[in-house]
Design an enzyme around this catalytic site. Structure first.
Site, PDB file in Angstrom:
ATOM      1  N   SER A 105      -8.775  -6.789  16.502  1.00 63.37           N
ATOM      2  CA  SER A 105      -8.138  -5.661  17.190  1.00 63.37           C
ATOM      3  C   SER A 105      -7.325  -4.805  16.224  1.00 63.37           C
ATOM      4  O   SER A 105      -6.281  -4.265  16.582  1.00 63.37           O
ATOM      5  CB  SER A 105      -7.229  -6.192  18.301  1.00 63.37           C
ATOM      6  OG  SER A 105      -6.206  -7.001  17.726  1.00 63.37           O
ATOM      7  N   GLY A 106      -7.783  -4.698  14.966  1.00 62.19           N
ATOM      8  CA  GLY A 106      -7.121  -3.808  14.005  1.00 62.19           C
ATOM      9  C   GLY A 106      -7.700  -2.410  14.087  1.00 62.19           C
ATOM     10  O   GLY A 106      -8.364  -2.052  15.076  1.00 62.19           O
ATOM     11  N   ALA A 107      -7.467  -1.628  13.037  1.00 61.36           N
ATOM     12  CA  ALA A 107      -7.953  -0.248  13.018  1.00 61.36           C
ATOM     13  C   ALA A 107      -9.463  -0.202  13.242  1.00 61.36           C
ATOM     14  O   ALA A 107      -9.969   0.643  13.992  1.00 61.36           O
ATOM     15  CB  ALA A 107      -7.610   0.388  11.674  1.00 61.36           C
ATOM     16  N   ARG A 110      -1.012  -0.553 -11.182  1.00 65.22           N
ATOM     17  CA  ARG A 110      -0.740  -1.750 -10.393  1.00 65.22           C
ATOM     18  C   ARG A 110      -1.318  -3.041 -10.990  1.00 65.22           C
ATOM     19  O   ARG A 110      -0.629  -4.045 -11.104  1.00 65.22           O
ATOM     20  CB  ARG A 110      -1.426  -1.518  -9.053  1.00 65.22           C
ATOM     21  CG  ARG A 110      -0.766  -2.116  -7.893  1.00 65.22           C
ATOM     22  CD  ARG A 110      -1.632  -1.809  -6.693  1.00 65.22           C
ATOM     23  NE  ARG A 110      -0.876  -1.009  -5.755  1.00 65.22           N
ATOM     24  CZ  ARG A 110      -1.183  -0.918  -4.463  1.00 65.22           C
ATOM     25  NH1 ARG A 110      -2.225  -1.530  -3.970  1.00 65.22           N
ATOM     26  NH2 ARG A 110      -0.435  -0.201  -3.663  1.00 65.22           N
ATOM     27  N   HIS A 150      -3.324  -8.900  -1.792  1.00 66.80           N
ATOM     28  CA  HIS A 150      -3.051  -7.761  -0.911  1.00 66.80           C
ATOM     29  C   HIS A 150      -4.302  -7.274  -0.176  1.00 66.80           C
ATOM     30  O   HIS A 150      -4.233  -6.884   0.978  1.00 66.80           O
ATOM     31  CB  HIS A 150      -2.500  -6.637  -1.801  1.00 66.80           C
ATOM     32  CG  HIS A 150      -1.962  -5.472  -1.072  1.00 66.80           C
ATOM     33  ND1 HIS A 150      -1.015  -5.584  -0.081  1.00 66.80           N
ATOM     34  CD2 HIS A 150      -2.217  -4.144  -1.191  1.00 66.80           C
ATOM     35  CE1 HIS A 150      -0.707  -4.380   0.369  1.00 66.80           C
ATOM     36  NE2 HIS A 150      -1.437  -3.489  -0.276  1.00 66.80           N
ATOM     37  N   GLU A 197     -12.006  -4.389   6.702  1.00 62.06           N
ATOM     38  CA  GLU A 197     -11.789  -5.186   5.485  1.00 62.06           C
ATOM     39  C   GLU A 197     -12.757  -6.371   5.376  1.00 62.06           C
ATOM     40  O   GLU A 197     -13.007  -6.885   4.282  1.00 62.06           O
ATOM     41  CB  GLU A 197     -10.328  -5.666   5.432  1.00 62.06           C
ATOM     42  CG  GLU A 197      -9.905  -6.080   4.043  1.00 62.06           C
ATOM     43  CD  GLU A 197      -8.410  -6.327   3.904  1.00 62.06           C
ATOM     44  OE1 GLU A 197      -7.611  -5.699   4.634  1.00 62.06           O
ATOM     45  OE2 GLU A 197      -8.043  -7.154   3.046  1.00 62.06           O
ATOM     46  N   SER A 243      -8.713   2.215   2.473  1.00 63.73           N
ATOM     47  CA  SER A 243      -9.172   1.117   3.328  1.00 63.73           C
ATOM     48  C   SER A 243      -9.098   1.464   4.810  1.00 63.73           C
ATOM     49  O   SER A 243     -10.026   1.152   5.565  1.00 63.73           O
ATOM     50  CB  SER A 243      -8.385  -0.159   3.035  1.00 63.73           C
ATOM     51  OG  SER A 243      -7.076   0.137   2.671  1.00 63.73           O
ATOM     52  N   LEU A 244      -8.015   2.094   5.245  1.00 63.25           N
ATOM     53  CA  LEU A 244      -7.964   2.478   6.663  1.00 63.25           C
ATOM     54  C   LEU A 244      -9.056   3.501   6.953  1.00 63.25           C
ATOM     55  O   LEU A 244      -9.669   3.493   8.014  1.00 63.25           O
ATOM     56  CB  LEU A 244      -6.578   3.036   7.021  1.00 63.25           C
ATOM     57  CG  LEU A 244      -5.484   1.976   7.182  1.00 63.25           C
ATOM     58  CD1 LEU A 244      -4.105   2.617   7.317  1.00 63.25           C
ATOM     59  CD2 LEU A 244      -5.752   1.083   8.396  1.00 63.25           C
TER      60      LEU A 244
END
Ligand SMILES: Cc1cc2nc3c(=O)[nH]c(=O)nc-3n(C[C@H](O)[C@H](O)[C@H](O)COP(=O)(O)OP(=O)(O)OC[C@H]3O[C@@H](n4cnc5c(N)ncnc54)[C@H](O)[C@@H]3O)c2cc1C
Length: 531
Positions: A14-16, A282, A343, A367, A383-384
């Site tokens: 139930s994510g994006a 990073r 991450h 993902e 990613s979104l």
């Protein structure tokens, strides 16, 4: 009696990714959306920065494509990058239509710029974009008559015709543990979607929530799907190190504003690794911190911003200030203990442009999937976007095949006649900790062939032990997560062993240079066959 549900589509997650797909589909189909905990329990809720898309007239799709390709270490698939970027604007327009409250400035939406992006193109909701997005989509889904939402429902395994001994393989549903009743239910659907997020919980330190155990990747692998590029796990350089601070990121902006990384004795060290010091990219900063922690055998290092005025710190970093203060750390006076943290999972279930996996009727989006977009390293805020773009293309594909007759095969109820209640739950917690610890030490930011071999030896033993335990005892959420974590840990180790070069997020001391050819690492399960 086993509860048996029928839907046109079963969306696990139930994510994006999962919620977007459900909302697209609900115009034409009856949809079930599952979450193993609360609806908001995945990574989407935690996303701070925003979503990358070409929205400014000064920007261009070509520039976004080039930035993505360059971040991906020549391994991103050009067609996937073009497809994603070209559908960026319509994905954001759709979110705006749904009512996501993006931050505006005087006459338009405010766009920020993040590392690796050549233009301002990150649309956001202050510093809590994921929360605003997910809250809006949850409300919409709750209001839809065609969507049923199931919290605390944990997918155990996929059901395929092949597993049932039937010809013409296809995914026809899944066994689902209802965590409130303790019973396993059958969800039957001719279209099943894995939107279960990433696998960063395979590591001791992670910015992700507890449920990021790679369940979708493990389930797809067991069902016979190929999995790609699992060696590329992105690490965020600075996560707060404190026993009570789970998954709290210290934003890179702290270094951007002059924060210094220090060894436990107070010495700065970043200049020994990169002339840009704290402002190096990073992965370089994460690698330097990892190197120093391993060299000193230290549990954490420190990030110091206390030379700035109290007013500056409190106005620029109010959330970090408050969170650290609540744990007894006054960042205006003392350095912040930090560790790098797993991450983002760049690899996953191999899919095409429509989110289709190797098994007909089974999709993977967000993902969990490997679309080829990220290559060897993910560009921030892509990613979104990937969740949204592939949720739409997968939904279009499902809608086109909705007229196909529903598979009426009789799915047997879950059989627990041979299992008992465990009196040895310590095995679960012990193995869980052991996997995450050796993954951190041996398969983390800096790898060597010897360390990978050690990890492989351990994961083989653990998988055997977990498999025996799974066959003998009643399942629980913890056992399911441990079983999946062991599968994804094994996939990460095997992929890392196969990549005999350093590229993007995969860095090994035995092969420190990039190889001549950019090739994906595709693992194929023994039960795989071309349909
Ligand atoms: C701290 C943080 C900050 C980030 N910031 C950004 C950012 O600014 N921009 C950006 O683009 N990306 C960002 N990311 C990455 C991004 O948030 C994720 O990649 C994205 O939200 C993943 O969405 P998803 O729908 O694929 O999965 P998730 O949002 O993780 O949702 C997974 C869902 O699957 C369910 N699930 C899992 N396993 C099962 C199972 N076995 N049975 C039933 N349900 C299951 C979970 O309950 C959950 O509902 C960030 C990530 C983190 C952790």
């Amino acid at each position: 009696m086993t509860q048996h549900y029928h839907y046109d589509a079963l969306i696990i997650g139930s994510g994006a990714a999962g919620l977007s797909m459900a909302l697209h589909l609900a115009q034409n189909a009856r949809v079930a959306v599952l979450s193993k905990r609360e609806l908001k329990s995945g990574s989407t809720w935690l996303a701070q920065g925003g979503i990358a898309a070409v929205l400014d007239t000064e920007d261009s799709t070509q520039a976004h494509i080039e930035d993505t390709m360059s971040a991906g270490g020549n391994l991103s698939h050009k067609d996937a990058v073009e497809f994603t970027v070209e559908h960026g604007k319509e994905s954001i327009d759709w979110l705006i239509e749904q009512g996501v409250p993006f931050t505006q400035d005087s006459d338009d939406y405010h766009l920020t710029k993040e590392g690796g992006h050549s233009h301002r193109r990150i649309i956001h909701s202050a510093d809590a974009t994921g929360k605003a997005l997910q809250q809006t989509l949850i409300e919409k889904a709750k209001a839809s008559e065609n969507i049923d939402l199931f919290e605390h429902h944990i997918a155990v395994d996929l059901i395929t015709r092949k597993k049932l001994g039937l010809a013409h393989n296809r995914c026809v549903g899944a066994y689902i543990l209802n965590d409130e009743t303790g019973h396993v239910e059958v969800f039957q659907a001719p279209h099943v979607v894995l939107a279960t997020g990433g696998a960063s919980k395979a590591y001791l330190y992670t910015s992700n929530s507890d449920g990021a155990t790679g369940d979708g990747i493990a389930m797809a692998w067991r069902a016979g799907c190929r999995v790609g590029n699992m060696e590329f796990n992105q690490f965020h350089p600075t996560c707060l190190y404190h026993p009570q601070a789970k998954s709290f990121l210290i934003t890179e902006a702290v270094r951007g504003e002059g924060g210094k990384l220090l060894l436990p004795d107070g010495q700065p060290f970043m200049h020994n690794f990169d002339k840009r010091g704290e402002l190096a990219p990073r992965d370089i900063v994460a690698r330097a911190i990892d190197h120093e922690m391993k060299r000193l055998g230290s549990d954490c290092l420190f990030l110091d911003i206390s030379h700035k005025s109290k007013e500056f710190i409190k106005s620029h970093f109010p959330t970090i200030y408050k969170r650290c203060k609540s744990l007894g750390i006054d960042i205006t006076k003392e350095p912040i203990p930090v560790v790098p943290a797993a991450h983002y999972t760049c690899g996953g279930v191999v899919t095409d442009e429509k989110g289709r996996s190797d098994i007909p009727g089974l999709y993977a989006i967000g993902e969990t999937s490997f679309t080829g977009l990220h290559g060897a390293n993910r560009l921030a805020s892509n990613s979104l976007l990937e969740c949204l773009v592939y949720a739409k293309s997968a939904s279009d594909d499902v809608v086109q095949s909705l007229t196909a007759p529903l598979d009426e095969s009789i799915i047997p109820a879950w059989d627990e006649s041979q299992v008992t209640n465990s009196d040895e739950d310590v095995i679960i917690s012990h193995n869980w900790d052991e996997i995450r610890r050796f993954m951190w030490d041996y398969v983390g930011i800096v790898r060597t062939t010897k360390r990978l071999q050690r990890a492989k030896h351990r994961i083989d033993l653990l998988q055997q032990e977990i498999s025996e335990y799974y066959s003998n005892y009643k399942i629980s959420n913890d056992l399911l997560e441990l079983r999946n974590l062991a599968v994804v840990a094994d996939l990460i180790i095997r992929s890392a062993m196969l990549r005999q070069e350093s590229r993007g997020l995969h860095y090994t001391l035995d092969f420190p240079e990039q190889g001549p050819e950019a090739l994906d690492t595709i693992l194929t399960p023994i039960n795989f066959h071309w349909n």
